[in-house]
Design a protein around this motif. Structure first.
Motif, short mmCIF file in Angstrom:
data_model
loop_
_atom_site.label_atom_id
_atom_site.label_comp_id
_atom_site.label_asym_id
_atom_site.label_seq_id
_atom_site.Cartn_x
_atom_site.Cartn_y
_atom_site.Cartn_z
N SER A 1 -5.56 5.02 -11.84
CA SER A 1 -5.54 3.63 -11.40
C SER A 1 -5.00 3.49 -9.99
CB SER A 1 -4.68 2.79 -12.36
OG SER A 1 -5.25 2.80 -13.65
N TYR A 2 -4.37 4.54 -9.46
CA TYR A 2 -3.86 4.52 -8.09
C TYR A 2 -4.81 5.21 -7.12
CZ TYR A 2 0.43 3.35 -10.57
OH TYR A 2 1.35 2.75 -11.39
N GLY A 3 -5.95 5.68 -7.62
CA GLY A 3 -6.91 6.39 -6.79
C GLY A 3 -7.03 7.84 -7.21
N SER A 4 -7.71 8.65 -6.40
CA SER A 4 -7.91 10.07 -6.69
C SER A 4 -6.80 10.90 -6.06
CB SER A 4 -9.26 10.55 -6.14
OG SER A 4 -10.32 9.86 -6.74
N PHE A 5 -6.40 11.97 -6.74
CA PHE A 5 -5.44 12.91 -6.17
C PHE A 5 -5.62 14.26 -6.85
CE2 PHE A 5 -3.31 10.72 -9.63
CZ PHE A 5 -2.77 11.76 -10.38
N GLN A 6 -5.07 15.30 -6.22
CA GLN A 6 -5.19 16.65 -6.75
C GLN A 6 -3.92 17.06 -7.48
OE1 GLN A 6 -6.30 19.09 -3.34
NE2 GLN A 6 -8.48 18.91 -3.90
N ILE A 7 -4.12 17.82 -8.54
CA ILE A 7 -2.97 18.38 -9.27
C ILE A 7 -3.19 19.89 -9.40
CG2 ILE A 7 -2.38 16.30 -10.57
CD1 ILE A 7 -3.90 17.44 -12.95
N ASP A 8 -2.09 20.63 -9.48
CA ASP A 8 -2.15 22.08 -9.67
C ASP A 8 -1.89 22.37 -11.15
OD1 ASP A 8 -2.62 22.62 -7.00
OD2 ASP A 8 -0.48 22.54 -6.51
N GLU B 1 0.83 -1.20 0.00
CA GLU B 1 0.00 0.00 0.00
C GLU B 1 0.87 1.25 0.00
OE1 GLU B 1 -3.68 2.03 2.55
OE2 GLU B 1 -2.78 0.12 3.21
N ASP B 2 2.01 1.20 0.70
CA ASP B 2 2.93 2.34 0.69
C ASP B 2 3.44 2.62 -0.72
OD1 ASP B 2 2.63 2.61 3.41
OD2 ASP B 2 4.45 1.47 3.90
N ILE B 3 3.67 1.53 -1.47
CA ILE B 3 4.15 1.69 -2.86
C ILE B 3 3.09 2.41 -3.69
CG2 ILE B 3 4.83 0.46 -4.95
CD1 ILE B 3 5.91 -1.77 -3.17
N GLN B 4 1.81 1.98 -3.53
CA GLN B 4 0.72 2.62 -4.27
C GLN B 4 0.65 4.11 -3.96
OE1 GLN B 4 -0.59 0.57 -6.74
NE2 GLN B 4 -2.64 0.31 -5.89
N ASN B 5 0.73 4.45 -2.69
CA ASN B 5 0.65 5.86 -2.29
C ASN B 5 1.83 6.66 -2.83
OD1 ASN B 5 -1.73 5.48 -0.85
ND2 ASN B 5 -0.66 4.95 1.05
#
Length: 401
Positions: A73-80, A22-26
């Motif tokens: 594919s790794y989940g949701s995240f924010q980008i600027d 899970e740490d790798i995914q994050n």
């Protein structure tokens, strides 16, 4: 592994203190967001013609950032996302209004092809990828198949199909808020190379000679000129439509359905013996012998099952064409191999979805199931060389279109 890759991995382990998968995914999600931002910065530099730290006479200039949530594919995240004052910047790595970079469309269609409902797909994506996908969005994605389905239904056909099967499978479909049974009619052809091919799928109309004639005319408009043998169950109006559309074709009542319909009248304890007796009819060497065997089977079982054999007498004219062929050709006509493997894929949809929201949803599911089932249809059916040779002699010149 190259030395450069080793160094990247070592830096990754050191930077993120990785201990679990899970740490790798994050870590990868964080790196993906940072990489996208850097690529957008480079795109902005190219758009403006100068880098962030440089001066320029360009009237346009940087104008801060806009935060955007992206699904991956790794989940949701924010980008600027970098902005410019004239709002002419068009990022390419993640385009304007694009909120998904996970190739989720293909994943949704793949799950839909396996018979999953929109609710099941939505739940699965949330479980695996950690972001919500509405059922409406899933329907919009699968609706992209509709032009593809239309092209497939209208594609050009071969001029001749030696053997064509017509079969019906029933599904529960919502129609104006009412759940009703709706038939999906599947037309399966065996072409001159002995390869199976689904010619079309048609949903919902009431069976009639007019309906089948319209359908056959549609096939003719797509290039089909002749069929040697049409094999179907007792679909209403089929015989009359075949005579009108393909007057030279042999209309053969499907032996498999004929046997199944007969055994419905028979108790479980007698079915095996009764089925063996029925084989003596359609395995007979000649029509005359077949008739004698039919009468013998009728006489044997008439007291116990008086209605079981009636259809064999009523439909005898469309059962008898099979007697003119050798055992190899007969097997093509009356064995279930040609269409049953396809039907098993279609029936799986019934097990996975009790009710389809509309006929369009059913058509999408049937189309995807067809694509999946027909991937393996690359070789001719068994003994096709001998079958084709016999048909070429029996139907002289009709295979030469």
């Amino acid at each position: 592994m190259t030395e450069g890759k080793r160094q990247i991995i070592q830096q990754l382990l050191s930077e993120y203190e990785i201990e679990t998968a899970e740490d790798i995914q994050n870590a990868l999600k964080d790196l993906l967001g940072g990489t996208i931002k850097e690529m957008m910065e480079a795109e902005m530099d190219s758009h403006l013609g100068y880098q962030k730290s440089e001066r320029s006479d360009n009237e346009d200039s940087r104008n801060g950032y806009k935060t955007k949530t992206v699904n991956s594919s790794y989940g949701s995240f924010q980008i600027d996302v970098p902005q410019d004052r004239q709002s002419t910047f068009e990022p390419q790595v993640v385009k304007k209004r694009q909120k998904d970079i996970s190739d989720i469309d293909k994943k949704i269609i793949s799950m839909y092809a396996k018979g999953m409902t929109t609710r099941q797909i939505s739940d699965t994506i949330e479980d695996i990828y950690g972001f919500d996908v509405s059922e409406g969005f899933i329907s919009d994605v699968t609706d992209k198949l509709l032009p593809e389905i239309q092209d497939w239904q209208n594609r050009a056909l071969s001029s001749v199909y030696p053997v064509v099967f017509v079969d019906a499978i029933h599904y529960s479909v919502k129609d104006n808020g009412i759940i009703r049974k709706m038939a999906a009619y599947v037309i399966l052809g065996i072409n001159r190379d002995g390869i199976k091919e689904v010619l079309g799928i048609y949903i919902g109309e009431n069976e009639s000679a007019k309906y089948w004639l319209n359908l056959f005319n549609e096939l003719k408009n797509r290039g089909l000129r002749d069929i040697l043998i049409i094999c179907a169950d007792g679909l209403t109006g089929m015989k009359e439509a075949v005579v009108a559309a393909f007057p030279k074709a042999e209309y053969q009542r499907c032996i498999v359905h004929q046997v199944r319909n007969t055994l419905k009248y028979v108790a479980d304890k007698d079915r095996k013996e009764f089925a063996t007796d029925l084989k003596s009819i359609y395995h007979a060497v000649t029509e005359e012998q077949g008739r004698k065997n039919r009468d013998a089977v009728t006489e044997k079982w008439k007291e116990k099952y008086p209605n079981a054999m009636k259809s064999w007498t009523t439909n005898w004219d469309v059962i008898t064409p099979i007697f003119k062929f050798s055992s190899e050709v007969r097997k093509v006509i009356y064995t279930t191999n040609a269409i049953e493997s396809l039907n098993s894929s279609y029936r799986r949809l019934n097990r996975q979805r009790s009710v389809f929201p509309d006929s369009q949803a059913l058509m999408k599911a049937l189309y995807l199931a067809t694509l999946e089932a027909t991937k393996k249809w690359t070789m001719p059916i068994r003994n096709w060389g001998r079958v084709y040779g016999e048909l070429s002699i029996m139907y002289e010149d009709r295979l030469e279109y």
